[in-house]
Design a protein around this motif. Structure first.
Motif, PDB file in Angstrom:
ATOM      1  N   VAL A  14       0.843  -1.206   0.000  1.00 33.29           N
ATOM      2  CA  VAL A  14       0.000   0.000   0.000  1.00 33.29           C
ATOM      3  C   VAL A  14       0.877   1.255   0.000  1.00 33.29           C
ATOM      4  O   VAL A  14       0.630   2.209  -0.748  1.00 33.29           O
ATOM      5  CB  VAL A  14      -0.936   0.004   1.226  1.00 33.29           C
ATOM      6  N   TYR A  15       1.926   1.244   0.803  1.00 29.26           N
ATOM      7  CA  TYR A  15       2.848   2.389   0.888  1.00 29.26           C
ATOM      8  C   TYR A  15       3.521   2.638  -0.458  1.00 29.26           C
ATOM      9  O   TYR A  15       3.591   3.779  -0.935  1.00 29.26           O
ATOM     10  CB  TYR A  15       3.897   2.108   1.968  1.00 29.26           C
ATOM     11  N   LYS A  17       2.443   1.702  -3.389  1.00 26.74           N
ATOM     12  CA  LYS A  17       1.431   2.117  -4.367  1.00 26.74           C
ATOM     13  C   LYS A  17       1.176   3.618  -4.284  1.00 26.74           C
ATOM     14  O   LYS A  17       1.155   4.310  -5.312  1.00 26.74           O
ATOM     15  CB  LYS A  17       0.124   1.360  -4.124  1.00 26.74           C
ATOM     16  N   TYR A  18       0.988   4.121  -3.073  1.00 27.73           N
ATOM     17  CA  TYR A  18       0.743   5.550  -2.910  1.00 27.73           C
ATOM     18  C   TYR A  18       1.954   6.377  -3.340  1.00 27.73           C
ATOM     19  O   TYR A  18       1.831   7.430  -3.980  1.00 27.73           O
ATOM     20  CB  TYR A  18       0.362   5.873  -1.467  1.00 27.73           C
ATOM     21  N   LEU A  19       3.135   5.889  -2.989  1.00 26.59           N
ATOM     22  CA  LEU A  19       4.361   6.594  -3.352  1.00 26.59           C
ATOM     23  C   LEU A  19       4.534   6.632  -4.863  1.00 26.59           C
ATOM     24  O   LEU A  19       4.861   7.680  -5.451  1.00 26.59           O
ATOM     25  CB  LEU A  19       5.572   5.898  -2.704  1.00 26.59           C
ATOM     26  N   PHE A  21       2.130   6.322  -7.028  1.00 24.99           N
ATOM     27  CA  PHE A  21       1.029   7.123  -7.571  1.00 24.99           C
ATOM     28  C   PHE A  21       1.402   8.605  -7.561  1.00 24.99           C
ATOM     29  O   PHE A  21       1.183   9.316  -8.545  1.00 24.99           O
ATOM     30  CB  PHE A  21      -0.241   6.895  -6.748  1.00 24.99           C
ATOM     31  N   VAL A  22       1.979   9.073  -6.430  1.00 24.67           N
ATOM     32  CA  VAL A  22       2.408  10.469  -6.328  1.00 24.67           C
ATOM     33  C   VAL A  22       3.516  10.757  -7.344  1.00 24.67           C
ATOM     34  O   VAL A  22       3.496  11.781  -8.044  1.00 24.67           O
ATOM     35  CB  VAL A  22       2.898  10.788  -4.902  1.00 24.67           C
ATOM     36  N   LEU A  83      -3.284   0.992  -9.888  1.00 22.37           N
ATOM     37  CA  LEU A  83      -4.605   0.707  -9.326  1.00 22.37           C
ATOM     38  C   LEU A  83      -4.972  -0.775  -9.434  1.00 22.37           C
ATOM     39  O   LEU A  83      -5.573  -1.342  -8.525  1.00 22.37           O
ATOM     40  CB  LEU A  83      -5.665   1.557 -10.029  1.00 22.37           C
ATOM     41  N   GLU A  85      -2.781  -3.297  -9.798  1.00 22.54           N
ATOM     42  CA  GLU A  85      -1.737  -4.143  -9.204  1.00 22.54           C
ATOM     43  C   GLU A  85      -1.382  -5.334 -10.108  1.00 22.54           C
ATOM     44  O   GLU A  85      -1.142  -6.438  -9.650  1.00 22.54           O
ATOM     45  CB  GLU A  85      -2.151  -4.653  -7.820  1.00 22.54           C
TER      46      GLU A  85
END
Length: 253
Positions: A14-15, A17-19, A21-22, A83, A85
Motif C-alpha cells: 500500500v505504501y 502504491k501511494y508513493l 502514484f504520487v 490501481l 496491481e
C-alpha cells in the motif's frame, strides 16, 4: 509470525502504491512540461531555424515532443497499473520508462554536442547567410528569418551593421540605395535602410551573433534542465516500480 509478515507485506505494498502514484502524477506533469517546451521551440522560435547551418537544434525539439507525448501516455498506463496491481502492466510501465529515459539521454547528448560547436557554427554560417543568401530569389524564408532576427533582438548585421556592406543584396539594384536592410531600423518604414545612422538603425555591440548565440544557449539550457528533471523522476519511478513488482510477486506466490 506468518500473519504478522503478511500484514507487513500488505502495508509495504500500500505504501509503495501511494508513493508510486504520487511519483506518476509529477512524472505526468513533467511530460506535459517537456511536450510544451518542445512545441514552443518549434512554433515560437522556428523563425530563427533557417539561419542555422545544422538541424540539431530542431531535432532536439522534435525528440522532446516525442518524449513528452510518450511520457503522458506512459503516465496514464502507470495509473492503471498501480490501481490494478497487475505485474504485467508494471513490467510494461518499467520498460516504457526505460525507453523514455534513453530517448531523453539522446536528446541531451545532441543538445550538449550542439552547444559545444554553437559559437563556431553561428560565426561562419550567419556571416555567409547575410552576405550571400539574404534578399536572393528562392531565399524568401532566410530573408524573413534574418528580418525577424534583427527586429526581435534589436540588432543589425552579424557582428555590426558594417557586415551589410559586403552583402550581395545591398550591392544589387534591388536594394534601391539601402545601406542596410529596412529590418535594421528602429522604426521600420520603406527605404529606411538608406540612412545608416545610429539614431535610425540598431548599433549593438557584438551584433546579432552575440544575441542569437545567447538566446540559443539559454534555450538549450532550458531544454536540458526540463529533460534532466524528468529523467531524475524516471529513475525514481523505475526503482519504485521494481520494488512494487517484487513485493507483489512475494505477496501472491
Amino acid at each position: 509470525m506468518a500473519h504478522y509478515k503478511t500484514e507487513q507485506d500488505d502495508w509495504l505494498i500500500v505504501y509503495l502504491k501511494y508513493l508510486l502514484f504520487v511519483f506518476n502524477f509529477f512524472f505526468w506533469v513533467g511530460g506535459a512540461a517537456v511536450l510544451a517546451v518542445g512545441i514552443w521551440t518549434l512554433v515560437e522560435k522556428s523563425g530563427y531555424l533557417s539561419v542555422l547551418a545544422s538541424s540539431t537544434f530542431a531535432a532536439s525539439a522534435y525528440i522532446l515532443i516525442f518524449a513528452g507525448a510518450l511520457v503522458m501516455v506512459t503516465g496514464f498506463l502507470g495509473f492503471g497499473a498501480i490501481l490494478r496491481e497487475q505485474k504485467g502492466c508494471l513490467s510494461t510501465y518499467f520498460c516504457l520508462l526505460l525507453v523514455i529515459f534513453l530517448v531523453e539521454l539522446v536528446a541531451g547528448v545532441l543538445a550538449h554536442v550542439y552547444y559545444q560547436r554553437l559559437s563556431d557554427e553561428l560565426k561562419q554560417h550567419l556571416n555567409q547567410t547575410l552576405a550571400e543568401n539574404y534578399g536572393q530569389p528562392g531565399a524568401t524564408q532566410i530573408t524573413t528569418s534574418v528580418d525577424r532576427l534583427q527586429q526581435d533582438f534589436k540588432c543589425c548585421g552579424s557582428n555590426s551593421s558594417a557586415d551589410w556592406q559586403h552583402s550581395t543584396y545591398i550591392l544589387s539594384r534591388e536594394a534601391e540605395g539601402r545601406r542596410v536592410p529596412d529590418s535594421c531600423c528602429k522604426t521600420v518604414v520603406t527605404h529606411c535602410g538608406q540612412r545608416a545612422h545610429p539614431s535610425n538603425i540598431y548599433k549593438v555591440e557584438g551584433g546579432c551573433l552575440t544575441k542569437l548565440e545567447q538566446f540559443l544557449a539559454d534555450h538549450l539550457l532550458l531544454m536540458g534542465a526540463v529533460g534532466t528533471g524528468v529523467a531524475c523522476l524516471q529513475i525514481c519511478g523505475m526503482v519504485l516500480t521494481c520494488c512494487l513488482h517484487r513485493r507483489l510477486q512475494r505477496h501472491f506466490y
